[in-house]
Write a protein that holds these residues in place. Structure first.
Motif, short mmCIF file in Angstrom:
data_model
loop_
_atom_site.label_atom_id
_atom_site.label_comp_id
_atom_site.label_asym_id
_atom_site.label_seq_id
_atom_site.Cartn_x
_atom_site.Cartn_y
_atom_site.Cartn_z
N THR A 40 -4.71 3.20 -2.27
CA THR A 40 -4.29 3.73 -0.97
C THR A 40 -5.41 4.47 -0.25
N GLN A 41 -6.63 4.42 -0.77
CA GLN A 41 -7.76 4.93 0.02
C GLN A 41 -7.83 4.03 1.24
N PRO A 42 -7.88 4.59 2.44
CA PRO A 42 -7.75 3.77 3.66
C PRO A 42 -8.66 2.55 3.71
N ILE A 44 -10.06 0.85 1.25
CA ILE A 44 -9.65 -0.12 0.23
C ILE A 44 -8.30 -0.72 0.60
N ALA A 45 -7.36 0.11 1.02
CA ALA A 45 -6.03 -0.38 1.40
C ALA A 45 -6.13 -1.39 2.54
N ASP A 46 -6.97 -1.11 3.52
CA ASP A 46 -7.14 -2.05 4.63
C ASP A 46 -7.65 -3.40 4.14
N ARG A 47 -8.65 -3.38 3.25
CA ARG A 47 -9.19 -4.65 2.72
C ARG A 47 -8.16 -5.39 1.88
N LEU A 48 -7.42 -4.65 1.06
CA LEU A 48 -6.39 -5.29 0.25
C LEU A 48 -5.35 -5.98 1.13
N LEU A 49 -4.85 -5.27 2.14
CA LEU A 49 -3.82 -5.86 2.99
C LEU A 49 -4.37 -7.00 3.85
N GLU A 50 -5.63 -6.90 4.26
CA GLU A 50 -6.23 -8.02 5.01
C GLU A 50 -6.33 -9.26 4.12
N SER A 51 -6.67 -9.07 2.86
CA SER A 51 -6.76 -10.24 1.97
C SER A 51 -5.37 -10.79 1.64
N VAL A 52 -4.36 -9.92 1.61
CA VAL A 52 -2.98 -10.38 1.44
C VAL A 52 -2.62 -11.31 2.60
N LYS A 53 -2.96 -10.89 3.81
CA LYS A 53 -2.68 -11.70 5.01
C LYS A 53 -3.49 -13.00 5.00
N LEU A 54 -4.74 -12.93 4.54
CA LEU A 54 -5.58 -14.13 4.46
C LEU A 54 -4.98 -15.15 3.50
N PRO A 70 -0.78 4.14 -5.07
CA PRO A 70 -2.13 4.56 -5.47
C PRO A 70 -2.70 3.80 -6.66
N ASP A 71 -1.87 3.48 -7.67
CA ASP A 71 -2.40 2.85 -8.88
C ASP A 71 -1.77 1.50 -9.21
N HIS A 72 -0.99 0.94 -8.29
CA HIS A 72 -0.39 -0.37 -8.51
C HIS A 72 0.11 -0.93 -7.18
N TRP A 73 0.50 -2.19 -7.21
CA TRP A 73 1.16 -2.77 -6.05
C TRP A 73 2.37 -3.56 -6.48
N ILE A 127 11.29 -1.63 -3.95
CA ILE A 127 9.87 -1.63 -3.61
C ILE A 127 9.60 -0.69 -2.43
N ARG A 128 10.36 -0.82 -1.37
CA ARG A 128 10.13 0.01 -0.17
C ARG A 128 10.30 1.50 -0.47
N ASN A 129 11.17 1.83 -1.42
CA ASN A 129 11.42 3.25 -1.71
C ASN A 129 10.50 3.83 -2.78
N ASN A 130 9.60 3.03 -3.34
CA ASN A 130 8.65 3.53 -4.33
C ASN A 130 7.88 4.75 -3.84
N PRO A 131 7.29 4.72 -2.64
CA PRO A 131 6.54 5.89 -2.17
C PRO A 131 7.42 7.12 -1.96
#
Length: 151
Positions: A40-42, A44-54, A70-73, A127-131
């Motif tokens: 969830t570091q911004p 890293i999170a941005d790159r992860l989500l961009e690759s999810v979309k890719l 922070p430590d899983h998805w 999943i949505r309520n994890n945070p």
């Protein structure tokens, strides 16, 4: 003599049986090793989500829901015909290990959603309520590190 539980043996196998429909939805959870960068570091999170979309655009998977902690998805994913779940997730994890220094646990959790309506709602809410449960935000909709192709 009662049976004694000795834990799970070896690695889990994530092969999809031939009778599973191509549009099956899987709840996937992938953890990082202790000491790995926080997902969830911004930057890293941005790159992860961009690759999810890719991967979505390249039709490697279909994202019903993808949420970073922070430590899983967690994700609700479908895999196209001819797309192996283990290979797809493994390729994605390897790329982020090389580019972001994330060290993933060797295996991951997967569960096929069998009742698309009832179980879908329960998994999606979980999943949505994890945070929220982890005390990272007050409302699920406030969590910035999630994405769905439906939204």
């Amino acid at each position: 003599m009662p049976k004694v539980y000795h834990g799970f043996g070896g690695r889990l196998f994530h092969e999809m049986p031939s009778w599973v429909q191509a549009d099956a939805i899987y709840h996937i959870r992938v953890r990082c090793e202790v000491g790995s960068p926080r997902l969830t570091q911004p930057e890293i999170a941005d790159r992860l989500l961009e690759s999810v979309k890719l991967y979505q655009v390249k039709e490697r998977w279909w994202v019903h829901l993808f949420l970073l902690m922070p430590d899983h998805w967690h994700a609700l994913l479908s895999f196209g015909v001819g797309r192996e779940m283990s290979k797809t997730i493994g390729d994605w994890k390897r790329w982020h290990t090389r580019h972001d220094g994330i060290v993933w646990q060797g295996n991951y959790f997967d569960h096929r959603v069998r009742n698309h309506l009832a179980e879908w709602d329960a998994k999606s809410d979980y999943i949505r309520n994890n945070p929220v449960v982890a005390g990272l935000c007050e409302r699920a909709e406030d969590w910035p590190w999630q994405w769905s192709a439906h939204e």
